[in-house]
Design a protein around this motif. Structure first.
Motif, short mmCIF file in Angstrom:
data_model
loop_
_atom_site.label_atom_id
_atom_site.label_comp_id
_atom_site.label_asym_id
_atom_site.label_seq_id
_atom_site.Cartn_x
_atom_site.Cartn_y
_atom_site.Cartn_z
N GLN A 9 9.11 21.46 -26.17
CA GLN A 9 8.85 19.85 -26.56
C GLN A 9 9.87 19.02 -26.00
O GLN A 9 9.88 17.99 -25.15
N ALA A 10 11.25 19.57 -26.17
CA ALA A 10 12.34 19.08 -25.60
C ALA A 10 12.25 18.90 -24.23
O ALA A 10 12.76 17.89 -23.55
N TRP A 11 12.02 19.91 -23.59
CA TRP A 11 11.96 20.28 -22.21
C TRP A 11 11.11 19.18 -21.40
O TRP A 11 11.27 18.62 -20.28
N LEU A 12 9.82 19.12 -22.29
CA LEU A 12 8.67 18.23 -21.66
C LEU A 12 9.25 16.79 -21.51
O LEU A 12 8.95 16.14 -20.69
N LEU A 13 9.96 16.39 -22.72
CA LEU A 13 10.54 14.93 -22.72
C LEU A 13 11.56 14.96 -21.58
O LEU A 13 11.58 13.73 -21.06
N LEU A 14 12.45 15.58 -21.42
CA LEU A 14 13.44 15.67 -20.52
C LEU A 14 12.91 15.55 -19.02
O LEU A 14 13.17 14.76 -18.14
N GLN A 124 6.40 19.75 -5.76
CA GLN A 124 6.87 20.43 -6.88
C GLN A 124 6.78 19.64 -8.03
O GLN A 124 6.29 20.02 -9.07
N THR A 125 6.72 18.31 -8.06
CA THR A 125 6.69 17.61 -9.24
C THR A 125 5.17 17.24 -9.74
O THR A 125 4.92 17.56 -10.78
N MET A 126 4.19 17.10 -8.69
CA MET A 126 3.00 17.03 -8.92
C MET A 126 2.22 18.52 -9.54
O MET A 126 1.46 18.38 -10.41
N GLU A 127 2.91 19.42 -8.82
CA GLU A 127 2.42 20.80 -9.08
C GLU A 127 2.79 20.93 -10.83
O GLU A 127 2.07 21.55 -11.52
N THR A 128 3.99 20.73 -11.33
CA THR A 128 4.42 20.78 -12.52
C THR A 128 3.42 19.84 -13.47
O THR A 128 3.20 20.41 -14.67
N LEU A 129 3.33 18.73 -13.23
CA LEU A 129 2.57 17.72 -14.15
C LEU A 129 1.27 18.13 -14.07
O LEU A 129 0.45 18.27 -15.26
N HIS A 130 0.55 18.73 -12.86
CA HIS A 130 -0.79 19.28 -13.35
C HIS A 130 -0.89 20.53 -14.19
O HIS A 130 -1.79 20.91 -14.99
N ASN A 131 0.18 21.16 -14.11
CA ASN A 131 0.34 22.63 -15.00
C ASN A 131 0.30 22.20 -16.49
O ASN A 131 -0.31 23.03 -17.35
N VAL A 133 -1.03 19.31 -17.61
CA VAL A 133 -2.43 18.94 -18.12
C VAL A 133 -3.14 20.29 -18.55
O VAL A 133 -3.94 20.08 -19.44
N ASP A 134 -2.98 21.10 -17.51
CA ASP A 134 -3.83 22.47 -17.53
C ASP A 134 -3.56 23.05 -19.08
O ASP A 134 -4.40 23.78 -19.78
N LYS A 135 -2.24 22.78 -19.41
CA LYS A 135 -1.85 23.43 -20.80
C LYS A 135 -2.25 22.73 -22.14
O LYS A 135 -1.70 22.98 -22.98
#
Length: 252
Positions: A9-14, A124-131, A133-135
């Protein structure tokens, strides 16, 4: 288990903070500045990717050994000609569908420099954001999710300028096709005809493979460390059970 969850959760916020900071930082540098990955494409960049796509289409059709027959009327003798040496091949490469439509497959990869920021596939940024959302993570970018992958303003502008180059230099492309295919199209068309001598720097920029950003590497290290700590905890617990079993066996 709880520590790993809190870490995620902390990593996501960062990560979301970093994405937001990058957007603000990009805006602060000024629209169209050399450090702005979302600046309008230069003529050099447009011509570079037009030549890339046209060469790609011609390379595909150049491998065939198909033969077509030309000539009209019942009495006229048909002439056979290799497809890769016909005008039909060039027409289809340029217009079936139009080669500039391939430009819409590109996206802006803000982590790359110069003309390399235009590339197919997600950044890289958009791929991470899509991942995320998939989670099941709720990610808000201020635009509907189904518009995340629509062409950006820069790509749309490159698409428009591509049509203009093809229209203005169609005869040059035809001349290259019929008489100069041994020469590189990017050099023949872009460097020698479309661009000024002082606007050709992007032509020498080559992609050397995907390099992960510093922030992505740091995130990976943190994730690996958290995973390692979790496994270590399990391992200690397992060892403790084995030790307890050995003690029971000795008592017996």
């Amino acid at each position: 288990m709880h520590k790993t969850k809190h870490f995620a959760q902390a990593w996501l916020l960062l990560f979301m903070f970093v994405v937001h900071f990058e957007i603000i930082q990009s805006d602060d540098k000024g629209e169209g500045g050399l450090d702005d990955p979302h600046r309008d494409p230069s003529l050099c960049e447009v011509c570079k990717y037009l030549a890339t796509e046209l060469k790609g289409r011609l390379d595909e059709t150049g491998k065939t050994h198909d033969v077509i027959e030309t000539g009209y009327g019942f009495d006229e003798k048909k002439k056979k000609k290799e497809y890769k040496k016909t005008e039909l091949r060039l027409i289809e490469a340029l217009n079936d569908p139009h080669v500039c439509e391939k430009i819409l497959e590109y996206n802006v990869h803000a982590e790359r420099k110069g003309s390399l920021r235009f590339a197919k596939g997600r950044s890289q940024t958009m791929e991470t954001l899509h991942n995320l959302v998939d989670k099941g993570v709720n990610v808000e970018l201020g635009i509907p999710y189904d518009m995340w992958d629509t062409p950006s303003a820069g790509v749309a502008e490159m698409h428009r300028k591509c049509f203009k180059i093809v229209e203005d230099f169609e005869e040059s492309i035809e001349e290259w096709y019929w008489n100069h295919q041994e020469k590189d199209l990017t050099t023949y068309l872009c460097a020698n005809q479309v661009l000024r001598k002082d606007d050709q720097e992007c032509l020498s920029e080559k992609f050397g493979g995907e390099k992960k950003s510093k922030k992505a590497k740091q995130s990976e290290r943190k994730s690996t460390k958290a995973s390692s700590n979790t496994e270590t905890g399990k391992s200690k617990g397992d060892n403790g059970q084995h030790d307890h079993a050995r003690e029971k066996k000795q008592e017996l």
